[in-house]
Design an enzyme around this catalytic site. Sequence first.
Site, PDB file in Angstrom:
ATOM      1  N   ARG A 102      20.913  22.033 -16.049  1.00  0.00           N
ATOM      2  CA  ARG A 102      20.558  22.214 -17.465  1.00  0.00           C
ATOM      3  C   ARG A 102      20.620  23.706 -17.743  1.00  0.00           C
ATOM      4  NH1 ARG A 102      15.595  19.959 -21.043  1.00  0.00           N
ATOM      5  NH2 ARG A 102      17.088  18.236 -21.055  1.00  0.00           N
ATOM      6  N   HIS A 129      24.596  16.825 -24.519  1.00  0.00           N
ATOM      7  CA  HIS A 129      23.510  16.223 -23.731  1.00  0.00           C
ATOM      8  C   HIS A 129      23.893  14.770 -23.410  1.00  0.00           C
ATOM      9  CE1 HIS A 129      19.733  15.705 -21.922  1.00  0.00           C
ATOM     10  NE2 HIS A 129      18.924  15.782 -22.948  1.00  0.00           N
ATOM     11  N   GLN A 132      21.309  11.985 -22.100  1.00  0.00           N
ATOM     12  CA  GLN A 132      20.452  11.451 -23.158  1.00  0.00           C
ATOM     13  C   GLN A 132      21.171  10.350 -23.928  1.00  0.00           C
ATOM     14  OE1 GLN A 132      17.097  12.388 -24.104  1.00  0.00           O
ATOM     15  NE2 GLN A 132      17.382  10.472 -25.208  1.00  0.00           N
ATOM     16  N   ASP A 224      16.780  14.955 -34.337  1.00  0.00           N
ATOM     17  CA  ASP A 224      16.378  15.831 -33.228  1.00  0.00           C
ATOM     18  C   ASP A 224      15.772  17.083 -33.857  1.00  0.00           C
ATOM     19  OD1 ASP A 224      16.099  17.082 -30.752  1.00  0.00           O
ATOM     20  OD2 ASP A 224      18.194  17.706 -30.641  1.00  0.00           O
ATOM     21  N   CYS A 264      15.487  12.035 -29.193  1.00  0.00           N
ATOM     22  CA  CYS A 264      15.563  12.343 -27.757  1.00  0.00           C
ATOM     23  C   CYS A 264      14.250  12.899 -27.225  1.00  0.00           C
ATOM     24  CB  CYS A 264      16.696  13.329 -27.504  1.00  0.00           C
ATOM     25  SG  CYS A 264      16.524  14.884 -28.402  1.00  0.00           S
ATOM     26  N   ARG A 292      16.076   7.008 -19.719  1.00  0.00           N
ATOM     27  CA  ARG A 292      16.682   8.175 -19.050  1.00  0.00           C
ATOM     28  C   ARG A 292      16.717   7.927 -17.543  1.00  0.00           C
ATOM     29  NH1 ARG A 292      16.536  13.155 -21.419  1.00  0.00           N
ATOM     30  NH2 ARG A 292      17.856  13.710 -19.660  1.00  0.00           N
TER      31      ARG A 292
HETATM   32  N1   CP Z   1      15.180  14.646 -24.102  1.00  0.00           N
HETATM   33  C1   CP Z   1      15.102  15.549 -23.109  1.00  0.00           C
HETATM   34  O1   CP Z   1      16.107  15.939 -22.493  1.00  0.00           O
HETATM   35  O2   CP Z   1      13.838  15.960 -22.842  1.00  0.00           O
HETATM   36  P1   CP Z   1      13.385  17.159 -21.885  1.00  0.00           P
HETATM   37  O3   CP Z   1      13.815  18.441 -22.557  1.00  0.00           O
HETATM   38  O4   CP Z   1      11.917  17.029 -21.771  1.00  0.00           O
HETATM   39  O5   CP Z   1      14.076  17.016 -20.574  1.00  0.00           O
HETATM   40  N1  NVA Z   2      18.515  19.849 -29.137  1.00  0.00           N
HETATM   41  C1  NVA Z   2      17.410  19.954 -28.213  1.00  0.00           C
HETATM   42  C2  NVA Z   2      17.384  18.791 -27.301  1.00  0.00           C
HETATM   43  C3  NVA Z   2      16.231  18.775 -26.335  1.00  0.00           C
HETATM   44  C4  NVA Z   2      16.261  17.602 -25.399  1.00  0.00           C
HETATM   45  C5  NVA Z   2      17.525  21.254 -27.440  1.00  0.00           C
HETATM   46  O1  NVA Z   2      18.634  21.600 -27.016  1.00  0.00           O
HETATM   47  O2  NVA Z   2      16.522  21.932 -27.268  1.00  0.00           O
END
Ligand code: CP
Ligand code: NVA
Length: 305
Positions: A102, A129, A132, A224, A264, A292
Amino acid sequence: MKDFISLHDITTEELHNLLELAIMLKKELKAGIPHPILKGKTLGMIFTKSSTRTRVSFEVGMVQLGGYPLFLSSNDIQLGRGETIHDTAKVLERYLDGIMIRTFAHSDVLELAEEADIPVINALTDLLHPCQVLADLMTAYEHKGKLEGLKLAYVGDGNNMANSLMYGCAKAGLDCAIATPAQYQCDAEVVENAKADAKKSGTSLIITQDPIEAMKDADVVYTDTWVSMGQESEKDEKVKVFGGYQVNKELFAYAKDDAVFMHCLPAYRGFEVTEDVIDGPNSIIFDEAENRLHAQKAVMATLMG
Ligand code: CP
Ligand code: NVA
């Protein structure tokens, strides 16, 4: 399939296989049937951003598959001090069976996958993502009994979620409508790719600035946060622009009566969504969060099994 980086890269058949496997693994888990598909295997999990769901679901998922997860915060590994992605990839492939990452720049994940001989899983970049959205498709399928022919409406920021949903819908046979403010549209290249994918699968992709147009007759409503990780300094500016893009009861009423609400998470109640929607009877956010686990186990089992 060596890596899992973008739903644009996989075929509809590969997507269906992942969803079927995820559903099977979920059933087995609930029935108490062990599935040590990755016995003795190790997954490195590189995080340069925060996480609750992704970290916990990958760690638990790896344990349930009989493997061993290794949490690698960028604060603690040399990558965070400037060691190259190339050298990191070449070293980690000597120890690990797979890497989950990530991070901010999508190009970093592409480079890692290119350099590492072991599978690389994208656990969120600024662009995409996919893990997700795999879980989201699984969840929509469980609630609606099908994916093909459904309409998904996304209202909000043209961010990594919106980008990945466009790809996922086109591959899974859902019509997709994305409503964002003019200043915060989806990535132009992703839109072009998703349009081509939608054309191939015979689905529609509507890109609009009108939330009502997007929402009309939707089966699945998605939003989101307006402020993604790394954009904290833009919060005040963004909140002003996004006022009309809040998913509240009035806007939700344009969707079908039995529409489900998805997010998400993490969510910011009172900003992108109101409490009456996210905590209301149509919300399936915690099923999404649970899935997930199952969806990512399917990805790991497929790539590393
Ligand atoms: N939705 C998601 O990826 O959550 P986190 O940022 O908590 O991993
Ligand atoms: N769009 C958000 C998603 C988090 C799971 C971010 O990138 O922070």
